[in-house]
Design a protein around this motif. Sequence first.
Motif, short mmCIF file in Angstrom:
data_model
loop_
_atom_site.label_atom_id
_atom_site.label_comp_id
_atom_site.label_asym_id
_atom_site.label_seq_id
_atom_site.Cartn_x
_atom_site.Cartn_y
_atom_site.Cartn_z
N THR A 140 4.05 2.15 3.29
CA THR A 140 5.24 2.37 2.46
C THR A 140 6.35 3.03 3.27
N LEU A 141 5.98 4.02 4.09
CA LEU A 141 6.98 4.71 4.89
C LEU A 141 7.62 3.77 5.91
N GLU A 142 6.81 2.95 6.57
CA GLU A 142 7.36 2.02 7.57
C GLU A 142 8.29 1.00 6.92
N ARG A 143 7.93 0.51 5.77
CA ARG A 143 8.80 -0.44 5.08
C ARG A 143 10.15 0.21 4.73
N ALA A 144 10.10 1.45 4.26
CA ALA A 144 11.34 2.13 3.89
C ALA A 144 12.24 2.34 5.10
N VAL A 145 11.66 2.76 6.22
CA VAL A 145 12.45 2.99 7.43
C VAL A 145 12.98 1.67 7.98
N ALA B 4 29.59 3.13 6.09
CA ALA B 4 28.24 2.79 5.62
C ALA B 4 27.19 3.09 6.68
N VAL B 5 27.53 2.81 7.95
CA VAL B 5 26.59 3.09 9.04
C VAL B 5 26.28 4.58 9.11
N ARG B 6 27.32 5.42 9.06
CA ARG B 6 27.10 6.87 9.14
C ARG B 6 26.32 7.38 7.94
N ARG B 7 26.59 6.86 6.78
CA ARG B 7 25.87 7.30 5.58
C ARG B 7 24.39 6.93 5.67
N LEU B 8 24.11 5.72 6.10
CA LEU B 8 22.72 5.28 6.21
C LEU B 8 21.98 6.05 7.31
N GLN B 9 22.67 6.35 8.40
CA GLN B 9 22.02 7.11 9.48
C GLN B 9 21.66 8.52 9.02
N ARG B 10 22.57 9.17 8.29
CA ARG B 10 22.24 10.50 7.76
C ARG B 10 21.08 10.44 6.79
N LEU B 11 21.06 9.41 5.96
CA LEU B 11 19.97 9.24 5.01
C LEU B 11 18.64 9.05 5.74
N LEU B 12 18.68 8.32 6.85
CA LEU B 12 17.45 8.04 7.60
C LEU B 12 16.89 9.29 8.25
N VAL B 13 17.73 10.07 8.95
CA VAL B 13 17.21 11.23 9.68
C VAL B 13 16.79 12.35 8.73
N GLN B 14 17.27 12.34 7.50
CA GLN B 14 16.87 13.36 6.53
C GLN B 14 15.64 12.98 5.72
N SER B 15 15.20 11.71 5.85
CA SER B 15 14.08 11.24 5.04
C SER B 15 12.75 11.73 5.59
N ARG B 16 11.82 11.99 4.70
CA ARG B 16 10.47 12.41 5.11
C ARG B 16 9.76 11.28 5.84
N VAL C 31 7.09 11.76 14.36
CA VAL C 31 6.01 12.61 14.84
C VAL C 31 4.81 11.77 15.25
N ARG C 32 4.47 10.76 14.46
CA ARG C 32 3.35 9.90 14.81
C ARG C 32 3.61 9.15 16.11
N ARG C 33 4.87 8.74 16.33
CA ARG C 33 5.19 7.97 17.53
C ARG C 33 4.94 8.78 18.80
#
Length: 593
Positions: free
Chosen positions: A18-23, A41-53, A60-62
């Motif tokens: 589920t996490l990989e699909r979301a990312v 839109a790019v900046r908004r999506l990037q902020r959303l991505l780096v703040q997501s669990r 961390v897994r990588r």
Amino acid sequence: MTTVATPMDEWRTIPWRTLERAVCKLQTRIYRATQRGNVPAVRRLQRLLVQSRAAKLLAVRRVTQDNRGKRTAGVDGVKALTPPQRLRLASTLSLPSKARPVRRVWIPKPGTEEQRPLGIPTMADRASQALLKLALEPEWEAKFEPNSYGFRPGRSAHDAIEAIHNALRWKAKYVLDADIAKCFDRISQEALLQKLNTTPTFRRALRAWLKAGVMEGTTLFPTEAGTPQGGVISPLLANVALHGLETRITAAFPEWSRYKPPRERWKPIVVRYADDFVVMHQEKAAIEQAQAIAADWLAGMGLELKPSKTRITHTLEVDQGTPGFDFLGFHVRQYPVGKTHSGRNRHGNQLGFKTIIKPSTEALKRHAKTMGDLVKAHKAAPQAALIRWLNPRIRGWAAYYRTVAASQAFHAMDHVLYWHLYRWARRRHRKQSRHWVVEKYWHPKQGTWAFTAPQGEALRRHRATRIHRHVKVQGARSPYDGDWRYWATRLGRHPELPPAVAWLLREQQGKCAACRLYFKSGDVLEVDHVVPTSRGGRNDNANRQLLHGHCHDRKTAADGSAAARRTDDHSRTAEEPCALKGACTVLETGGVR
């Protein structure tokens, strides 16, 4: 009685699929928004991505679990993390405004006596860099030039070589074979940050990593320029720094017109792999102009061409100096031929030459020396152990060159290896005759004589690798475009992928047998036995499946085969490595465990 979940169980039960699909969905949206030019839109999506669990856990897994290479600690001395420590790191992960210095490690450069400096960040900084890379890479993949192939997902050295072949196959040309001097160490940090043009939060984190300094022993050295080799995000930053070189060179030449002189009729073709690039054109004056343009453009990034490795040559004409050039371990040259062997252009006219790409002389010498050193280092080892050490090196080297005209090189390397092995055998039996020694160690197999151990394991021959032409990646395509079927198919055709792995990829339609997600470039691919061999499972294709590295970890922990494998590994001596271990080190894209 209630069972209490431990942090280790919590790490294993995370819904990774589920996490990989979301990312992946967010990264595809960033890629497409960049193509549309929608910067907000790019900046908004990037902020959303780096703040997501989800992104934090995957980052961390990588760096803590998917990294199958040699574990090297940063200045904090941490080499690995337990599952509870990974969870704590993911929960506190953020983009820092200050970073700890990197630890300097020196590694040898292949074929030279020089050493390459690596800067190893701490584990926390590596995870933060992986997190920011998840957000920045899709944006820049939508911007990068089509003939840039180094350090990019889904692209390889073979794509660059195929692009060169396509540029030369119809016409002989002059070539600027260029190399940038100490590219990673001299990139202007201010020019790089300005070119990135990202959000203040991202900029502060990037500046912190670039200015963190280098710790060598107990001495701290400041870093006023360059990006440390060894960082997770450093290859991306180097590509960003060199982005625009191809466009700048080609923009100096007008569009094609039959009414213009030959120098102005065609644009030069630029192919770049990291800090190595070539420029091809029919006129020498155009190549000289391109060299001046490249030198001027690189000066703006604090870089310069390396004179000792930069030259202008011709692919066919001998009077222009030594024809041909070396690039990424390959030698590219055109040879004059008669009517029988001449190629033809699109109109059916004979060209009078043939474009041939083969392993370079330096690559042959390095490989021959590697094999000789390996045989000498194991002069007291059993024959079976020597074969297990040699086979992965032979398989990996031959797989890298299998896409070009390498048949003669393969036969030459087999001949060189034979004499190394013959001297190895005669040293062990000095009083025996030549025929006795040959009959003891070489046995008939499949119509030929093979260096075969008493247990039946035979030495692999270079010429047993079939020549197979590589298909270049289409245009400016990227794995972030969402066409997973195309990229999974390409991964299965990668020339360095072992045949067993390629067969399983086709059988599983490019998906992991456990999580059912498509394999992506950079993923760790591992072959697993469905029923472990320690529990009586057979070692055949019917009992094999292809898994992600982390999925393989979960599966072996669940079926109890991990403990059996560790016991088996510890029972081997230093002279008897695992027969399959070398396959893991040949490829970044996969292997057999």
